[in-house]
Scaffold this motif. Sequence first.
Motif, short mmCIF file in Angstrom:
data_model
loop_
_atom_site.label_atom_id
_atom_site.label_comp_id
_atom_site.label_asym_id
_atom_site.label_seq_id
_atom_site.Cartn_x
_atom_site.Cartn_y
_atom_site.Cartn_z
N PRO A 1 51.64 9.99 -21.97
CA PRO A 1 51.51 10.39 -23.37
C PRO A 1 50.41 9.64 -24.13
N ASN A 2 50.01 8.47 -23.64
CA ASN A 2 48.95 7.69 -24.31
C ASN A 2 47.59 7.94 -23.67
N PHE A 3 47.40 9.12 -23.07
CA PHE A 3 46.16 9.40 -22.32
C PHE A 3 44.91 9.26 -23.17
N GLY B 1 60.35 10.26 -10.47
CA GLY B 1 60.64 9.25 -11.48
C GLY B 1 59.42 8.67 -12.14
N GLN B 2 58.23 9.00 -11.65
CA GLN B 2 56.99 8.54 -12.26
C GLN B 2 55.86 9.48 -11.85
N PRO B 3 54.81 9.55 -12.68
CA PRO B 3 53.68 10.41 -12.35
C PRO B 3 52.78 9.75 -11.32
N SER B 4 51.94 10.55 -10.70
CA SER B 4 50.92 10.00 -9.81
C SER B 4 49.93 9.18 -10.64
N PRO B 5 49.10 8.36 -10.01
CA PRO B 5 48.24 7.43 -10.77
C PRO B 5 47.31 8.12 -11.76
N PHE B 6 47.00 7.40 -12.82
CA PHE B 6 46.04 7.88 -13.81
C PHE B 6 44.69 8.06 -13.12
N ILE C 1 45.48 16.13 -19.12
CA ILE C 1 44.74 15.02 -18.53
C ILE C 1 43.64 15.53 -17.61
N GLN C 2 43.89 16.67 -16.94
CA GLN C 2 42.84 17.24 -16.11
C GLN C 2 41.59 17.54 -16.93
#
Length: 380
Positions: free
Chosen positions: A364-366, A58-63, A315-316
């Motif tokens: 999406p706002n990376f 339900g959510q990504p791992s931390p930024f 993001i990677q």
Amino acid sequence: MTIRHASALLTAVTLSVTVAACGSTASNTTHASNASTVSSGDAGGLAAAQRAVAPYIGQPSPFPATEPLKRRPVGATLDYVDCGTPTCALMYSFVQPAAKAIGMKLNRILAGSSASGVQNALNSVVAQKPAAMILPGLPWQLIKKQLLELKAEGVKILLSGVTGTGGQIGVVQPSDAFFRQSGKLMADYVAAEWGSESHVAFYAVPELPFTALIDEGFTSELKAVCARCTTRTVQFPIASIGNTAPTQAVSDLQHSPNTTAVIFGTGELEAGVPAALRAAGISNVKSLSFAPGPAALEDIKNGTSTAALAYDLVIQEWTQVDQGAREIDGQSLTGPEAHGLPVVQFLTQHSITFNPAQGWTGYPNFATRFAKLWGAGGGV
């Protein structure tokens, strides 16, 4: 010797891994190991599995990046070694805007598909002595000599998916530990979401070493958390990807009709499998893949594939640029970035609220996030 290339994704959520194939090519037949019954575990195993996967559902791992960059390395040179595949070109397209936003001069070094091409490309990097270098997952033994030279010259080396380094260059990257941990998470997901009597086939590719690491983590964790589950490993040669893998999967499941779930060690191996299973009348087998591409995401959206542990490649690549800038300036890494942890998330049908053809990103706002950390203005 030639280099065989395979990507674990083909869009913004691609993990590029390049492998060496020396001498004869791999057999086109699938070899299944003997099924090994999982016999250990404790009463709290399933509860532990549920706790383990909860942060990724339900959510990504931390930024990955958490602290502002003290100084942008404006004008510093960043070399990107392009392995010559569409995936490496895609990764370069992610690096370009990141390098521009942070103010670095980016060079693209084409390596091609041969061992000699890789050697020539790395020798070119050694001669140039850039401030930093980004290198997607090439075989360690093929690149070891030049990487040790670059380390001695003080070049900041940024890798992804290079396994078996033994810590010889001390690079923070998504590598051995990350792949094993991904396997453990996938085992926890099976136990937590699909029940305590799952009979699992893990589909690995021997020429892609990271799939063996995922399998290692998966097998050990499933044994720990699910006493009545079973797991077996099936080896798919790399030549089967995009070729005979679907028919081989059908054959395997027809010969092992008690299988309730299939794990794909790389998302691209799943391509064409859901359609082949439907055509063969096999509809009761769940699936879970690592790093799904657009086709796999579409299958999940359509309900013909069950779930995936998604990997955020865009993001990677921005994180690697961020890491290079910090290392050039001598700034310590913090947060997930300090441990080489990329952004991942379990995706199911209800998670696919985006266009699968455009891939997945957990943030999406990376670009705005990185720009704020870099003091690069309001955008890129």
